[in-house]
Design an enzyme around this catalytic site. Structure first.
Site, short mmCIF file in Angstrom:
data_model
loop_
_atom_site.label_atom_id
_atom_site.label_comp_id
_atom_site.label_asym_id
_atom_site.label_seq_id
_atom_site.Cartn_x
_atom_site.Cartn_y
_atom_site.Cartn_z
N ASN A 161 11.94 15.41 13.11
CA ASN A 161 13.37 15.54 12.81
C ASN A 161 14.15 15.16 14.07
O ASN A 161 14.51 16.01 14.86
CB ASN A 161 13.69 16.97 12.37
CG ASN A 161 15.12 17.11 11.86
OD1 ASN A 161 15.98 16.27 12.12
ND2 ASN A 161 15.38 18.19 11.13
N TYR A 192 17.82 21.85 26.12
CA TYR A 192 16.73 21.59 27.07
C TYR A 192 17.25 21.00 28.39
O TYR A 192 16.93 21.51 29.48
CB TYR A 192 15.71 20.65 26.44
CG TYR A 192 14.57 20.31 27.37
CD1 TYR A 192 13.50 21.19 27.54
CD2 TYR A 192 14.55 19.11 28.09
CE1 TYR A 192 12.46 20.90 28.40
CE2 TYR A 192 13.51 18.81 28.95
CZ TYR A 192 12.47 19.70 29.11
OH TYR A 192 11.44 19.41 29.96
N ARG A 248 9.06 16.06 18.30
CA ARG A 248 10.12 15.11 18.62
C ARG A 248 10.37 14.13 17.47
O ARG A 248 11.49 13.67 17.27
CB ARG A 248 9.76 14.31 19.88
CG ARG A 248 9.77 15.12 21.15
CD ARG A 248 9.75 14.20 22.37
NE ARG A 248 8.57 13.35 22.39
CZ ARG A 248 7.43 13.65 23.00
NH1 ARG A 248 7.32 14.82 23.66
NH2 ARG A 248 6.41 12.82 22.99
N SER A 298 14.99 27.55 17.90
CA SER A 298 14.71 26.87 16.64
C SER A 298 14.05 27.80 15.64
O SER A 298 14.43 27.85 14.46
CB SER A 298 13.82 25.65 16.90
OG SER A 298 13.48 25.00 15.70
N HIS A 319 0.83 -1.20 0.00
CA HIS A 319 0.00 0.00 0.00
C HIS A 319 0.88 1.26 0.00
O HIS A 319 0.64 2.21 -0.77
CB HIS A 319 -0.92 -0.01 1.22
CG HIS A 319 -1.74 -1.25 1.34
ND1 HIS A 319 -2.83 -1.50 0.54
CD2 HIS A 319 -1.62 -2.33 2.17
CE1 HIS A 319 -3.35 -2.67 0.86
NE2 HIS A 319 -2.64 -3.20 1.85
N HIS A 337 15.56 29.23 12.01
CA HIS A 337 14.82 29.14 10.75
C HIS A 337 14.67 30.52 10.09
O HIS A 337 14.80 30.65 8.87
CB HIS A 337 13.43 28.54 10.99
CG HIS A 337 13.45 27.04 11.16
ND1 HIS A 337 13.81 26.43 12.33
CD2 HIS A 337 13.15 26.03 10.30
CE1 HIS A 337 13.72 25.12 12.20
NE2 HIS A 337 13.32 24.85 10.97
#
Length: 449
Positions: free
Chosen positions: A332, A344, A329, A364, A51, A368
């Site tokens: 990536n 963190y 999580r 993050s 599939h 970007h």
């Protein structure tokens, strides 16, 4: 085991030629939960599910139809065949300048290793003197900040002075952050060793291996496969090339026609922007899925196969999730693992989980936005709003409800992907159009003077 875990287990049996028992796999995960020999989810699904393989073939057929559509359009309208090459050539632009910037970034990354060796050689003698060792630690941190500052600062300064084409700029800026994260990971892992604590420093060969390995988390050893399957490498690189053409077709046939005249009018109607946004939704999602497959499936698997890097779990099955926390999580794992270990975890005991999560999202989103601003030459923080504001707000909203109503919230997540990608693509085209308009006005002013 879940159905995907079961298929991954069968894929492991096919890959190694013999099966590992479930107990052995469980023991292996206990020994090293971060890395083990395993295939990517899509590799397992395509190999074991007819599939999913059919869906893969559907995307290939869409690529072929876009190719035929572009060829016919070029022959009818222009009398020659283009097949998206002009978009690719424009996107990569001055490749020589981009290659020089990458070589500068790579040389900084290589220079870090002899600097680390020199620091360790001096550190073994300094550790006998407590006050001197404290100052030496500060000196080492300052040197690391300077080196990473040069790695990030010089390309940013260069790209801000003179614009580089979109694809080349994205490559340079992404490599800039990737190499900076690699250096930071090695510095954190090997810093205490410079004072005689723990195992010796890695060899130069292993350091170079880590630079090119498809991971941002440093280990002295990684699980390795027995051999390199060069046919698999070639196939993945063909996929990368095909996806580049795929995106060029999407841009040329479905996106640029809506935005080619944007900014030329004295006044832009709100309806024009909204219509353009909805026109970008479907090609935007296709472009998003192609980008995900190109980088996290084809590109990383190609390098993992070349380097015999055994752990191919660069992502998880994020498309089935109903919670944004799991999506961030799973989508990536390469970047997530670095943010978890180096941002963190150090912050959470001091500042709390909520604030640490916000810092991770903010950093993050900022990274970007730096990539997009330098690539388009215009700061337009749509992605920062989606990541740093809406993304954070979605975490508590879908945390409990996503478990209670998984189907509804999976539908909601895909709806947000569609609108989010349409908005981002609209913003990117708008910033590109504004940039071109500003440059046209500056050129007109210079010519008049």
């Amino acid at each position: 085991m879940t159905s995907l875990d079961s298929m991954r287990y069968r894929g492991k049996e096919n890959y190694n030629g013999k099966a590992k028992s479930e107990d052995a796999v469980h023991i292996e995960k206990k020994i090293d939960p971060e890395f083990s020999i395993r295939e990517s989810p899509l590799t397992v699904l395509i190999e074991n599910s007819l599939h999913i393989r059919a869906i893969y073939h559907i995307f290939v057929v869409i690529l072929l139809m876009l190719f035929f559509d572009t060829v016919i359009y070029d022959l009818v309208e222009r009398g020659k065949i283009n097949v998206g090459l002009s978009v690719i050539a424009y996107g990569f632009g001055d490749i020589r300048r981009g290659a020089l910037l990458w070589l500068f970034e790579f040389m900084i990354a290589i220079l870090f290793f002899p600097a680390l060796k020199l620091y360790a050689a001096v550190g073994k003698h300094v550790e006998k003197y407590p006050r001197a060792s404290q100052g030496f630690v500060i000196l080492g941190i300052s040197g690391l900040v300077f080196l990473e500052g040069a790695l990030i600062g010089v390309p940013i300064w260069n790209l801000s002075q003179k614009h580089l084409a979109l694809a080349s700029s994205v490559t340079v800026t992404c490599e800039m952050f990737r190499l900076a994260m690699k250096i930071h990971a090695v510095a954190v892992a090997c810093g205490p060793r410079c004072f005689g604590k723990g195992p010796p420093l890695p060899s130069f060969q292993h350091y170079v291996y880590f630079i090119f390995a498809p991971t941002l988390v440093y280990r002295d050893q990684y699980p390795r496969t027995k051999k390199t399957r060069w046919g698999v490498v070639l196939f993945h690189f063909i996929e990368v090339a095909a996806i580049i053409f795929y995106n060029s077709f999407l841009w040329e046939r479905f996106i640029l026609p809506y935005w080619s005249d944007y900014g030329k009018q004295s006044r832009v109607e709100a309806g024009t922007v909204v219509r353009g946004m909805f026109a970008c939704v479907l090609p935007g999602v296709l472009s998003f899925l192609c980008g995900f497959y190109c980088v996290l499936q084809a590109w990383l698997n190609a390098f993992a196969e070349i380097l015999r890097f055994g752990d191919r779990l660069f992502y998880e099955d994020w498309w089935t999730t109903s919670r944004f926390s799991r999506y961030y999580r799973a989508w990536n794992r390469v970047v997530y693992s670095w943010l978890r270990d180096h941002l963190y975890k150090p912050l959470a005991p001091r500042t709390g989980r909520a604030f640490s999560t916000f810092i991770v999202f903010f950093v993050s989103a900022l990274a970007h936005e730096v990539v997009l601003a330098l690539s388009f030459g215009f700061f337009y923080p749509v992605l920062m709003t989606e990541f740093g504001v809406l993304g954070v707000l979605m975490l508590p909203l879908t945390s409990t409800n996503g478990r209670r109503f998984p189907n509804v919230f999976n539908l909601f997540m895909w709806l947000s992907f569609f609108f989010g990608n349409g908005t981002c693509l609209t913003a990117d085209n708008e910033r590109a159009a504004r940039m071109l308009k500003i440059r046209h006005e500056l050129t007109s002013i210079k010519e008049s003077v």
